[in-house]
Design a protein around this motif. Structure first.
Motif, PDB file in Angstrom:
ATOM      1  N   SER A  93      20.951  19.115  18.048  1.00  0.00           N
ATOM      2  CA  SER A  93      22.104  19.941  17.707  1.00  0.00           C
ATOM      3  C   SER A  93      23.385  19.127  17.655  1.00  0.00           C
ATOM      4  O   SER A  93      23.652  18.306  18.518  1.00  0.00           O
ATOM      5  CB  SER A  93      22.270  21.062  18.741  1.00  0.00           C
ATOM      6  OG  SER A  93      23.436  21.782  18.476  1.00  0.00           O
ATOM      7  N   SER A  99      24.948  25.299  25.366  1.00  0.00           N
ATOM      8  CA  SER A  99      23.696  25.274  26.105  1.00  0.00           C
ATOM      9  C   SER A  99      22.912  24.000  25.829  1.00  0.00           C
ATOM     10  O   SER A  99      22.098  23.580  26.626  1.00  0.00           O
ATOM     11  CB  SER A  99      22.832  26.484  25.723  1.00  0.00           C
ATOM     12  OG  SER A  99      22.461  26.400  24.352  1.00  0.00           O
ATOM     13  N   HIS A 100      23.176  23.369  24.678  1.00  0.00           N
ATOM     14  CA  HIS A 100      22.443  22.164  24.312  1.00  0.00           C
ATOM     15  C   HIS A 100      23.203  20.910  24.703  1.00  0.00           C
ATOM     16  O   HIS A 100      22.633  19.955  25.195  1.00  0.00           O
ATOM     17  CB  HIS A 100      22.185  22.176  22.804  1.00  0.00           C
ATOM     18  CG  HIS A 100      21.314  21.040  22.359  1.00  0.00           C
ATOM     19  ND1 HIS A 100      21.813  19.805  22.031  1.00  0.00           N
ATOM     20  CD2 HIS A 100      19.970  20.956  22.196  1.00  0.00           C
ATOM     21  CE1 HIS A 100      20.831  19.009  21.655  1.00  0.00           C
ATOM     22  NE2 HIS A 100      19.704  19.680  21.762  1.00  0.00           N
ATOM     23  N   SER A 103      24.022  20.434  29.011  1.00  0.00           N
ATOM     24  CA  SER A 103      22.963  20.647  29.994  1.00  0.00           C
ATOM     25  C   SER A 103      22.570  19.348  30.676  1.00  0.00           C
ATOM     26  O   SER A 103      21.416  19.096  30.952  1.00  0.00           O
ATOM     27  CB  SER A 103      21.739  21.257  29.304  1.00  0.00           C
ATOM     28  OG  SER A 103      21.296  20.391  28.272  1.00  0.00           O
ATOM     29  N   ALA A 107      18.296  17.753  27.570  1.00  0.00           N
ATOM     30  CA  ALA A 107      17.667  18.091  26.298  1.00  0.00           C
ATOM     31  C   ALA A 107      17.697  16.898  25.348  1.00  0.00           C
ATOM     32  O   ALA A 107      16.695  16.583  24.691  1.00  0.00           O
ATOM     33  CB  ALA A 107      18.374  19.292  25.668  1.00  0.00           C
ATOM     34  N   ASP A 111      14.562  14.801  23.744  1.00  0.00           N
ATOM     35  CA  ASP A 111      14.397  14.596  22.304  1.00  0.00           C
ATOM     36  C   ASP A 111      14.104  13.130  21.990  1.00  0.00           C
ATOM     37  O   ASP A 111      13.256  12.813  21.158  1.00  0.00           O
ATOM     38  CB  ASP A 111      15.651  15.045  21.559  1.00  0.00           C
ATOM     39  CG  ASP A 111      15.824  16.551  21.589  1.00  0.00           C
ATOM     40  OD1 ASP A 111      14.859  17.251  21.956  1.00  0.00           O
ATOM     41  OD2 ASP A 111      16.927  17.037  21.272  1.00  0.00           O
ATOM     42  N   ASP A 166      16.562  21.854  31.486  1.00  0.00           N
ATOM     43  CA  ASP A 166      16.939  22.829  30.463  1.00  0.00           C
ATOM     44  C   ASP A 166      15.692  23.549  29.976  1.00  0.00           C
ATOM     45  O   ASP A 166      15.077  23.163  28.971  1.00  0.00           O
ATOM     46  CB  ASP A 166      17.642  22.114  29.296  1.00  0.00           C
ATOM     47  CG  ASP A 166      18.289  23.089  28.324  1.00  0.00           C
ATOM     48  OD1 ASP A 166      18.009  24.301  28.434  1.00  0.00           O
ATOM     49  OD2 ASP A 166      19.060  22.647  27.458  1.00  0.00           O
ATOM     50  N   HIS A 169      15.805  25.039  26.342  1.00  0.00           N
ATOM     51  CA  HIS A 169      15.571  24.074  25.259  1.00  0.00           C
ATOM     52  C   HIS A 169      14.078  23.897  25.028  1.00  0.00           C
ATOM     53  O   HIS A 169      13.612  23.824  23.877  1.00  0.00           O
ATOM     54  CB  HIS A 169      16.219  22.736  25.619  1.00  0.00           C
ATOM     55  CG  HIS A 169      16.086  21.697  24.548  1.00  0.00           C
ATOM     56  ND1 HIS A 169      16.766  21.750  23.354  1.00  0.00           N
ATOM     57  CD2 HIS A 169      15.334  20.564  24.485  1.00  0.00           C
ATOM     58  CE1 HIS A 169      16.448  20.705  22.613  1.00  0.00           C
ATOM     59  NE2 HIS A 169      15.582  19.973  23.272  1.00  0.00           N
ATOM     60  N   SER A 172      12.492  27.200  23.525  1.00  0.00           N
ATOM     61  CA  SER A 172      12.899  27.477  22.139  1.00  0.00           C
ATOM     62  C   SER A 172      12.275  26.498  21.157  1.00  0.00           C
ATOM     63  O   SER A 172      12.242  26.759  19.952  1.00  0.00           O
ATOM     64  CB  SER A 172      14.424  27.429  22.015  1.00  0.00           C
ATOM     65  OG  SER A 172      14.905  26.122  22.299  1.00  0.00           O
ATOM     66  N   MET A 174      13.392  23.567  20.209  1.00  0.00           N
ATOM     67  CA  MET A 174      14.369  22.955  19.314  1.00  0.00           C
ATOM     68  C   MET A 174      14.121  21.467  19.113  1.00  0.00           C
ATOM     69  O   MET A 174      14.770  20.829  18.297  1.00  0.00           O
ATOM     70  CB  MET A 174      15.789  23.177  19.857  1.00  0.00           C
ATOM     71  CG  MET A 174      16.184  24.636  19.970  1.00  0.00           C
ATOM     72  SD  MET A 174      15.987  25.543  18.423  1.00  0.00           S
ATOM     73  CE  MET A 174      17.253  24.794  17.424  1.00  0.00           C
ATOM     74  N   TRP A 175      13.170  20.913  19.837  1.00  0.00           N
ATOM     75  CA  TRP A 175      12.803  19.503  19.675  1.00  0.00           C
ATOM     76  C   TRP A 175      11.712  19.337  18.613  1.00  0.00           C
ATOM     77  O   TRP A 175      11.260  18.230  18.339  1.00  0.00           O
ATOM     78  CB  TRP A 175      12.322  18.938  21.011  1.00  0.00           C
ATOM     79  CG  TRP A 175      11.468  19.894  21.789  1.00  0.00           C
ATOM     80  CD1 TRP A 175      11.889  20.956  22.523  1.00  0.00           C
ATOM     81  CD2 TRP A 175      10.054  19.889  21.887  1.00  0.00           C
ATOM     82  NE1 TRP A 175      10.819  21.614  23.066  1.00  0.00           N
ATOM     83  CE2 TRP A 175       9.689  20.984  22.708  1.00  0.00           C
ATOM     84  CE3 TRP A 175       9.054  19.069  21.382  1.00  0.00           C
ATOM     85  CZ2 TRP A 175       8.369  21.273  23.028  1.00  0.00           C
ATOM     86  CZ3 TRP A 175       7.733  19.354  21.698  1.00  0.00           C
ATOM     87  CH2 TRP A 175       7.416  20.454  22.521  1.00  0.00           C
TER      88      TRP A 175
END
Length: 326
Positions: A93, A99-100, A103, A107, A111, A166, A169, A172, A174-175
């Motif tokens: 992000s 939140s990303h 943290s 996160a 990644d 997190d 993360h 969700s 998101m990675w």
């Protein structure tokens, strides 16, 4: 005789005066020499102190330069890793999502670790594919298969550590790429669905193997359903807890109620990490049991099929993002 005495006294006085003058001169010379020595020592001490100060300053500057060079090297390495992550389709992000980005960099660190893991995974899969295509012996295949399986264990360990920082993360996904997130379940793949895909890829299977795969698929499905129900119950409890804090503004009682309800909600969120850990344990155990059912060569083909499936999902994401937009 009478004339000699006065001359002798005068001569004696002169000698005494000369002696005193000589002694005074010698003393002054010694004092001057001592003063000169002290002056030289003082000058030498000052030069030594200046030299020591210069050495300390040079050492301080050298340490500072080394720290700056080390920091620049770390920054360059991190930028390269992030660039590789972006090229491999991993979402990082940059929209300022608090939140990303706030943290604790947990996160972002995951990644980067996932990008490194995926790169090593692709290398191992290429090695496995070459061994299968060259008809390597079962012993050679077993070594490579065990290495790939151990590498899967590593990603589950990394996810468990990242969830402590997190958990949102990780849940969700998101990675992962957008297409992978479309099929996401509790931060990963559904073991039952993956087993369904593998059955058609591993034919022919013996009757005993087919029964083993079916039982494993059913048990995975039951465990997934139980975890899904638990998550739904948690979400419902959270919604009710948050709704309970709603009320007319401006009331001190409502403020106290709000704080109490938020504390209860925070406590309920603590169970999210447990759900993610149980889901990953299910995935890990499914892969391990799959290897006990299949032969070494079948396990190699299964790992290749799993990799090809997720590779196609990542390729689909790339094509979707690169599509012409009207």
């Amino acid at each position: 005789m009478a004339d000699a005495s006065p001359r002798t006294d005068t001569s004696t006085d002169i000698e005494t005066d000369e002696k005193r003058m000589f002694e005074m001169g010698t003393s002054n010379a010694l004092l001057a020499s001592d003063s000169s020595d002290r002056s030289k020592d003082k000058t030498s001490d000052q030069k030594t102190l200046r030299r020591l100060a210069q050495n300390r300053e040079a050492a301080r500057k050298s340490r500072l330069r080394k720290k700056l060079e080390s920091s620049r090297l770390k920054l360059t390495t991190l930028e390269q890793e992030l660039q590789r992550a972006r090229q491999q389709g991993i979402f990082i992000s940059s929209s300022g999502d608090q939140s990303h980005s706030l943290s604790g960099n947990g996160a972002l660190a995951f990644d980067v670790e996932y990008a490194r893991w995926l790169e090593e995974h692709n290398r191992q899969v290429n090695e496995l594919r070459a061994a299968v295509n060259s008809h390597a012996s079962d012993n050679e295949l077993r070594v490579i298969v065990d290495g790939v399986a151990a590498h899967y264990d590593e990603i589950f360990r990394l996810k468990g550590n990242a969830a402590k920082t997190d958990v949102f993360h990780m849940l969700s996904g998101m990675w992962k790429t957008p297409a992978e997130r479309c099929f996401l379940w509790l931060g990963g793949f559904r073991s039952s669905e993956l087993l369904k895909l593998l059955v058609n890829q591993l034919e022919p299977l013996t009757e005993q193997q087919l029964m083993g795969i079916c039982k494993l698929q059913q048990s995975s499905q039951q465990a997934e359903d139980a975890l899904s129900q638990g998550m739904e119950a948690l979400q419902q409890a959270l919604a009710e807890t948050l709704a309970g804090s709603l009320g007319p503004s401006g009331s001190s009682g409502n403020v106290a109620n709000y704080m109490g309800q938020m504390a209860v909600a925070m406590g309920k969120l603590g169970s999210l990490e447990g759900f993610l850990r149980q889901a990953d344990n299910l995935r890990q155990q499914t892969l391990q049991q799959m290897h006990t059912i299949l032969t070494t060569r079948q396990s190699a083909r299964a790992l290749l099929a799993i990799n090809d499936y997720f590779s196609r999902l990542r390729a689909l994401s790339s094509l979707w993002l690169a599509r012409p937009k009207e």
